[in-house]
Scaffold this motif. Structure first.
Motif, PDB file in Angstrom:
ATOM      1  N   UNK A   1     -64.712  14.037 -36.959  1.00 58.40           N
ATOM      2  CA  UNK A   1     -63.506  14.312 -36.209  1.00 58.40           C
ATOM      3  C   UNK A   1     -63.251  15.816 -36.087  1.00 58.40           C
ATOM      4  N   UNK A   2     -63.596  16.576 -37.100  1.00 59.07           N
ATOM      5  CA  UNK A   2     -63.377  18.014 -37.095  1.00 59.07           C
ATOM      6  C   UNK A   2     -64.259  18.738 -36.093  1.00 59.07           C
ATOM      7  N   UNK A   3     -65.512  18.301 -35.955  1.00 61.04           N
ATOM      8  CA  UNK A   3     -66.432  18.939 -35.006  1.00 61.04           C
ATOM      9  C   UNK A   3     -65.985  18.663 -33.573  1.00 61.04           C
ATOM     10  N   UNK A   4     -65.561  17.439 -33.299  1.00 59.29           N
ATOM     11  CA  UNK A   4     -65.093  17.095 -31.958  1.00 59.29           C
ATOM     12  C   UNK A   4     -63.879  17.934 -31.562  1.00 59.29           C
ATOM     13  N   UNK A   5     -62.954  18.113 -32.499  1.00 60.68           N
ATOM     14  CA  UNK A   5     -61.769  18.941 -32.230  1.00 60.68           C
ATOM     15  C   UNK A   5     -62.160  20.386 -31.981  1.00 60.68           C
ATOM     16  N   UNK A   6     -63.113  20.892 -32.759  1.00 57.81           N
ATOM     17  CA  UNK A   6     -63.564  22.267 -32.598  1.00 57.81           C
ATOM     18  C   UNK A   6     -64.236  22.466 -31.244  1.00 57.81           C
ATOM     19  N   UNK A   7     -65.071  21.510 -30.820  1.00 55.43           N
ATOM     20  CA  UNK A   7     -65.726  21.597 -29.508  1.00 55.43           C
ATOM     21  C   UNK A   7     -64.701  21.535 -28.392  1.00 55.43           C
ATOM     22  N   UNK A   8     -63.696  20.684 -28.515  1.00 55.60           N
ATOM     23  CA  UNK A   8     -62.650  20.571 -27.493  1.00 55.60           C
ATOM     24  C   UNK A   8     -61.860  21.862 -27.371  1.00 55.60           C
ATOM     25  N   UNK A   9     -61.497  22.451 -28.489  1.00 51.49           N
ATOM     26  CA  UNK A   9     -60.745  23.716 -28.470  1.00 51.49           C
ATOM     27  C   UNK A   9     -61.606  24.833 -27.884  1.00 51.49           C
ATOM     28  N   UNK A  10     -62.883  24.884 -28.261  1.00 50.15           N
ATOM     29  CA  UNK A  10     -63.774  25.919 -27.720  1.00 50.15           C
ATOM     30  C   UNK A  10     -63.936  25.752 -26.215  1.00 50.15           C
ATOM     31  N   UNK A  11     -64.084  24.534 -25.739  1.00 47.82           N
ATOM     32  CA  UNK A  11     -64.226  24.292 -24.303  1.00 47.82           C
ATOM     33  C   UNK A  11     -62.957  24.702 -23.554  1.00 47.82           C
ATOM     34  N   UNK A  12     -61.789  24.354 -24.086  1.00 50.13           N
ATOM     35  CA  UNK A  12     -60.527  24.717 -23.445  1.00 50.13           C
ATOM     36  C   UNK A  12     -60.367  26.237 -23.406  1.00 50.13           C
ATOM     37  N   UNK A  13     -60.732  26.915 -24.481  1.00 51.82           N
ATOM     38  CA  UNK A  13     -60.653  28.368 -24.533  1.00 51.82           C
ATOM     39  C   UNK A  13     -61.587  29.006 -23.511  1.00 51.82           C
ATOM     40  N   UNK A  14     -62.824  28.493 -23.412  1.00 49.86           N
ATOM     41  CA  UNK A  14     -63.792  28.991 -22.431  1.00 49.86           C
ATOM     42  C   UNK A  14     -63.272  28.780 -21.013  1.00 49.86           C
ATOM     43  N   UNK A  15     -62.724  27.614 -20.724  1.00 47.16           N
ATOM     44  CA  UNK A  15     -62.183  27.312 -19.397  1.00 47.16           C
ATOM     45  C   UNK A  15     -61.041  28.263 -19.049  1.00 47.16           C
ATOM     46  N   UNK A  16     -60.160  28.532 -19.991  1.00 45.75           N
ATOM     47  CA  UNK A  16     -59.036  29.437 -19.759  1.00 45.75           C
ATOM     48  C   UNK A  16     -59.517  30.853 -19.493  1.00 45.75           C
ATOM     49  N   UNK A  17     -60.471  31.339 -20.286  1.00 44.92           N
ATOM     50  CA  UNK A  17     -61.001  32.687 -20.075  1.00 44.92           C
ATOM     51  C   UNK A  17     -61.695  32.809 -18.725  1.00 44.92           C
ATOM     52  N   UNK A  18     -62.442  31.787 -18.335  1.00 42.79           N
ATOM     53  CA  UNK A  18     -63.133  31.812 -17.046  1.00 42.79           C
ATOM     54  C   UNK A  18     -62.128  31.853 -15.899  1.00 42.79           C
ATOM     55  N   UNK A  19     -61.083  31.086 -16.006  1.00 42.36           N
ATOM     56  CA  UNK A  19     -60.054  31.051 -14.961  1.00 42.36           C
ATOM     57  C   UNK A  19     -59.349  32.407 -14.838  1.00 42.36           C
ATOM     58  N   UNK A  20     -59.025  33.008 -15.967  1.00 44.07           N
ATOM     59  CA  UNK A  20     -58.391  34.334 -15.954  1.00 44.07           C
ATOM     60  C   UNK A  20     -59.340  35.363 -15.353  1.00 44.07           C
ATOM     61  N   UNK A  21     -60.618  35.282 -15.704  1.00 40.56           N
ATOM     62  CA  UNK A  21     -61.613  36.215 -15.173  1.00 40.56           C
ATOM     63  C   UNK A  21     -61.739  36.081 -13.653  1.00 40.56           C
ATOM     64  N   UNK A  22     -61.776  34.850 -13.132  1.00 39.00           N
ATOM     65  CA  UNK A  22     -61.886  34.654 -11.690  1.00 39.00           C
ATOM     66  C   UNK A  22     -60.648  35.158 -10.953  1.00 39.00           C
ATOM     67  N   UNK A  23     -59.480  34.928 -11.511  1.00 41.54           N
ATOM     68  CA  UNK A  23     -58.255  35.430 -10.874  1.00 41.54           C
ATOM     69  C   UNK A  23     -58.234  36.954 -10.845  1.00 41.54           C
ATOM     70  N   UNK A  24     -58.654  37.585 -11.947  1.00 39.74           N
ATOM     71  CA  UNK A  24     -58.694  39.048 -11.992  1.00 39.74           C
ATOM     72  C   UNK A  24     -59.724  39.578 -11.001  1.00 39.74           C
ATOM     73  N   UNK A  25     -60.887  38.910 -10.914  1.00 40.53           N
ATOM     74  CA  UNK A  25     -61.912  39.351  -9.972  1.00 40.53           C
ATOM     75  C   UNK A  25     -61.419  39.218  -8.539  1.00 40.53           C
ATOM     76  N   UNK A  26     -60.639  38.182  -8.252  1.00 43.50           N
ATOM     77  CA  UNK A  26     -60.087  38.017  -6.906  1.00 43.50           C
ATOM     78  C   UNK A  26     -59.130  39.164  -6.598  1.00 43.50           C
ATOM     79  N   UNK A  27     -58.305  39.547  -7.568  1.00 43.61           N
ATOM     80  CA  UNK A  27     -57.389  40.660  -7.348  1.00 43.61           C
ATOM     81  C   UNK A  27     -58.150  41.967  -7.174  1.00 43.61           C
ATOM     82  N   UNK A  28     -59.231  42.159  -7.949  1.00 45.10           N
ATOM     83  CA  UNK A  28     -59.995  43.393  -7.877  1.00 45.10           C
ATOM     84  C   UNK A  28     -60.745  43.525  -6.554  1.00 45.10           C
ATOM     85  N   UNK A  29     -61.327  42.426  -6.062  1.00 40.22           N
ATOM     86  CA  UNK A  29     -62.154  42.494  -4.863  1.00 40.22           C
ATOM     87  C   UNK A  29     -61.382  42.143  -3.601  1.00 40.22           C
ATOM     88  N   UNK A  30     -60.112  41.851  -3.711  1.00 40.38           N
ATOM     89  CA  UNK A  30     -59.336  41.434  -2.551  1.00 40.38           C
ATOM     90  C   UNK A  30     -59.248  42.494  -1.467  1.00 40.38           C
TER      91      UNK A  30
END
Length: 134
Positions: A1-30
């Motif tokens: 159960x602990x590994x599954x929770x850790x993978x879920x949190x890591x995936x959510x964190x990666x998704x959030x960072x990617x989304x922030x990066x794409x939004x910033x890149x859109x503002x930079x290259x707009x």
């Protein structure tokens, strides 16, 4: 159960960072122009990924074609991880637009989301240009 929770949190964190990066890149290259060049050997150009927020985009651009009348295809596409492309909107621009006026395309009814690209296609003609998204 602990590994599954850790993978879920890591995936959510990666998704959030990617989304922030794409939004910033859109503002930079707009405000910058994407330059493209097409030839007989290389007839496709794909832009950097961008985000659609209001179900529409506007492309402002300039182009120059070797025969001064052939069409250049501009499409809004999304690519899957294995290379399948889905076209959401497209437009043809005929002729040269190298003056200060250029051309303007508004494409509507595009679902909001990220990872869209502009595909430029020339039907194996020599062409060059640049465009900007708004």
């Amino acid at each position: 159960m602990g590994i599954f929770s850790l993978i879920t949190v890591a995936w959510a964190f990666f998704y959030l960072l990617r989304r922030i990066h794409l939004r910033k890149r859109k503002q930079d290259t707009g405000e910058q122009f994407s330059r493209w060049g097409l030839s007989v050997d290389n007839c496709y150009f794909y832009s950097q990924p961008f985000i659609v927020t209001n179900q529409c985009i506007t492309i402002i651009g300039f182009q120059e074609i070797d025969d001064n009348k052939s069409p250049i295809f501009y499409s809004v596409v999304k690519m899957s991880w294995w290379g399948k492309r889905t076209v959401y909107a497209h437009c043809l621009i005929h002729g040269n637009f190298k003056d200060t006026k250029g051309f303007q395309i508004t494409m509507e009814n595009i679902p909001n989301g990220e990872d869209y690209k502009i595909e430029v296609f020339s039907r194996y003609r020599m062409a060059l240009g640049r465009f900007q998204l708004r």
